[in-house]
Design an enzyme around this catalytic site. Structure first.
Site, PDB file in Angstrom:
ATOM      1  N   GLY A  71       0.808  -1.226   0.000  1.00 21.06           N
ATOM      2  CA  GLY A  71       0.000   0.000   0.000  1.00 21.06           C
ATOM      3  C   GLY A  71       0.841   1.276   0.000  1.00 21.06           C
ATOM      4  O   GLY A  71       2.014   1.258   0.346  1.00 21.06           O
ATOM      5  N   GLU A  72       0.213   2.378  -0.420  1.00 23.89           N
ATOM      6  CA  GLU A  72       0.866   3.699  -0.512  1.00 23.89           C
ATOM      7  C   GLU A  72       2.204   3.631  -1.247  1.00 23.89           C
ATOM      8  O   GLU A  72       3.188   4.243  -0.839  1.00 23.89           O
ATOM      9  CB  GLU A  72       1.020   4.330   0.877  1.00 23.89           C
ATOM     10  CG  GLU A  72      -0.334   4.732   1.455  1.00 23.89           C
ATOM     11  CD  GLU A  72      -0.269   5.709   2.605  1.00 23.89           C
ATOM     12  OE1 GLU A  72       0.704   6.474   2.687  1.00 23.89           O
ATOM     13  OE2 GLU A  72      -1.205   5.704   3.415  1.00 23.89           O
ATOM     14  N   GLY A  73       2.227   2.835  -2.307  1.00 25.43           N
ATOM     15  CA  GLY A  73       3.443   2.700  -3.117  1.00 25.43           C
ATOM     16  C   GLY A  73       4.114   1.380  -2.822  1.00 25.43           C
ATOM     17  O   GLY A  73       4.667   1.195  -1.731  1.00 25.43           O
TER      18      GLY A  73
END
Ligand SMILES: Cc1cc2nc3c(=O)[nH]c(=O)nc-3n(C[C@H](O)[C@H](O)[C@H](O)COP(=O)(O)OP(=O)(O)OC[C@H]3O[C@@H](n4cnc5c(N)ncnc54)[C@H](O)[C@@H]3O)c2cc1C
Length: 609
Positions: free
Chosen positions: A412-414
């Site tokens: 998540g988030e990259g």
């Protein structure tokens, strides 16, 4: 120029506009890639200002009491829901608007103080910490950072109190890691009063429980046939908003509501545009800087729980007539968790302080923090799981839940691979541009070119002859500081050599990028640890305490980190990369193996998640 080259040039140009427009300050991480130690960013170790400390201590006590009495992480996981009473309680304490300005009903806390609170939640329940992050760190962040006064006045009071909830919606089927590939369309109405949004979003935390969603959609660029991403405030009561799946069943962080929704001809008033038109990716990039910082705080909290659990079990479980704590292979795991937890906290605090000080451009450091802390936490959980043996596998203990919960962090988030590539490429851009200056001048001399090339050459040369000074205050840390300085010098040398050896193809060489990024991350982590332990020693001395603080975890971290850095740098010239690529190629189909041409640029460009 063939089609692939044209595509590549377009991606480079887009990445340049997105990431490098405007003045480029030399931050700490960018400095590392230039062979500099930008000490005023990281030393002395940041402390919460005294004026805020009292309020933080009080809020922490209130939060701990609430979490201990009212948060049941196992039940949240079992029922796959965070009860409204928990959300209300967090809202009452102010957690859902901690960093929002007081004038909009927030608590006005600094990011450093906010991280201390998130660490406390991360210690206990990953579902709850991800929920808070989705709402406060990213959900309402674009509004806080880019909203007009009118927008803030209208939306924030209910959002910061928790009466209403927020979400951040970027991901789509075709826009996962490649976030720039957003397909959701926002067409302006004829009279210019609103935009008409069409498309689908998936994997959105809080989507089904949010009252306000920051949605990224593509708008036309006036005067051209191009489109660019713009951020919009969307509410689920708008006609045409359709929740396709409110709670997608999933492996971990089951208490969070991860949803999929469609917008079908949804009319969004022009007053709901957040930030500048066409600058949605920049908005997202900035928002995620905050998300990645609190990510670090939550991972720190979870790592501390790993340490507590590991120590408790090792001290009590007996086998072979001994407690597990007497075995060296158990001690090794506990020592490593302690060292990593210390480093994770130090990195989080230092990175949060960049935000609080209003420093310019810390996107490399937030990416490093995210990758480093999520990878280390995964190791910590694996270690404590092993120490518990078979008992870890059963659901009466929290370990299997912690293992499931932690797995999302690396995605998540990259995704960590994308961010790793990003760290290397953005970091190498500075010295790369200087080499280009020199190279271009040699090929095509001009008066202006020569003076620029002279400056670039001087810069490169000074970095190769001078070992940077790492200014610690404590005598007992001098040797570590000198080693760190020498490693930064060696790192810069290795970066220069990689740039000279590979030139532009390095953009696609992710195995090389990974070693450079890993070395840079450990250099940053070591710096934060050194800064923290220096601060602790100095604090003790100033207060006249006879006993020095226990710095064994910091000492171990520095030794292991330095050893890892030496290994990453050695791997640049001694590796099996060709064999790795050949073995992968023999497994992959033609369509899968021949598409690497633009992947480096894409990862540079698409790192906003
Ligand atoms: C539980 C959960 C909650 C989420 N919450 C939100 C949210 O609130 N808002 C939101 O907008 N999104 C959210 N997401 C989406 C999340 O950010 C994406 O899942 C993530 O960015 C990866 O995209 P993807 O899943 O499409 O994977 P893909 O892009 O398909 O990538 C799959 C894998 O391929 C590899 N890979 C991809 N690109 C590269 C590259 N350039 N170089 C090397 N390797 C590469 C990586 O290993 C990656 O893990 C959430 C996801 C989950 C699972």
């Amino acid at each position: 120029m063939n089609k692939l080259d044209a595509q590549r040039q377009k991606e480079i140009q887009q990445a340049e506009e997105l990431l490098f427009a405007g003045a480029q300050a030399l931050g700490f991480a960018k400095g590392l890639f230039q062979g500099h130690f930008v000490s005023d960013w990281v030393m002395p170790y940041p402390r919460i200002p005294e004026a805020q400390e009292g309020e933080l201590v009080q809020t922490l006590a209130e939060l701990r009491k609430f979490l201990n009495e009212d948060l049941d992480a196992a039940e949240i996981d079992r029922k796959a829901d965070i009860p409204r009473s928990v959300i209300d309680g967090l809202g009452r304490i102010g957690v859902l608007g901690m960093t929002a300005p007081k004038e909009y009903g927030g608590r006005g806390f600094s990011q450093m103080a906010n991280c201390k609170l998130l660490e406390e939640i991360g210690r206990r329940c990953a579902s709850t910490s991800v929920f808070v992050n989705a709402h406060h760190s990213i959900g309402i962040r674009a509004l806080l950072l880019f909203g007009t006064h009118e927008q803030k006045q209208k939306w924030l009071p209910k959002l910061v109190s928790g009466e209403q909830l927020g979400a951040f919606a970027l991901t789509e089927k075709e826009a996962g890691s490649d976030a720039a590939n957003v397909q959701m369309q926002a067409r302006p109405s004829e009279d210019g009063s609103h935009f008409i949004l069409n498309g689908e979003k998936r994997y959105i935390t809080n989507a089904a429980i949010a009252h306000e969603l920051t949605v990224m959609a593509r708008t036309p660029v006036p005067g051209s046939d191009k489109t660019a991403v713009t951020a919009f405030l969307v509410t689920p009561d708008m006609r045409g908003f359709e929740m396709l799946e409110a709670r997608m069943a999933k492996t971990g962080i089951r208490g969070t509501a991860t949803g999929r929704f469609a917008l079908r001809d949804v009319k969004v008033p022009k007053e709901n545009v957040l930030g500048p038109m066409g600058k949605g990716l920049k908005v997202a990039l900035t928002v995620l800087d905050f998300g990645r910082t609190t990510f670090g705080a939550c991972c720190t909290g979870a790592a501390k729980t790993c340490l507590e659990l590991a120590v408790a079990h090792a001290n009590t479980r007996r086998q072979f007539n001994k407690t597990l704590s007497e075995f060296e292979l158990v001690k090794k795991k506990i020592a490593r968790i302690a060292a990593d937890a210390y480093a994770m906290e130090a990195m989080t605090t230092v990175t949060a302080s960049f935000i609080d000080r209003g420093l310019e451009d810390y996107m490399l450091e937030t990416a490093m923090l995210k990758v480093f802390t999520t990878e280390r936490l995964w190791e910590c959980i694996n270690d404590v799981f092993q120490i518990y043996g078979g008992s870890a596998y059963f659901t009466d203990l929290p370990l299997e839940r912690m293992l499931r919960d932690a797995r999302i962090n690396q995605i998540g988030e990259g995704a960590n691979e994308v961010l790793t590539s990003f760290i290397a490429l953005v970091g190498m851009r500075g010295p790369g541009m200087e080499f280009k200056e020199i190279y271009d001048t040699l090929m095509k001399p001009s008066r202006d070119g020569i003076s620029k090339a002279w400056a670039a050459g001087k810069n490169r040369l000074s970095a190769t002859v001078r070992v940077p000074d790492v200014p610690v205050q404590s005598e007992q840390l001098r040797s570590h500081a000198q080693q760190l300085g020498r490693l930064i010098w060696r790192f810069n040398f290795a970066v220069n050599r990689a740039l000279i050896t590979y030139r532009e193809p390095i953009l696609d060489m992710q195995l090389v990028q990974e070693r450079i990024a890993n070395a840079a991350m450990d250099l940053f982590a070591s710096t934060c640890v050194l800064s923290r332990v220096d601060g602790e020693i100095q604090f003790t001395e100033r207060n006249g305490d006879a006993a020095s603080p226990d710095d064994s975890a910091a000492d171990l971290f520095l030794r292991q980190s330095f050893r890892r850095i030496r290994g990453f740098l050695a791997g640049l010239t001694d590796n099996d990369d060709k064999a790795v690529i050949a073995a992968a190629k023999s497994c992959l189909t033609d369509s899968g193996s021949g598409t690497t041409h633009t992947s480096g640029i894409q990862s540079l460009y698409a790192t906003i998640r």
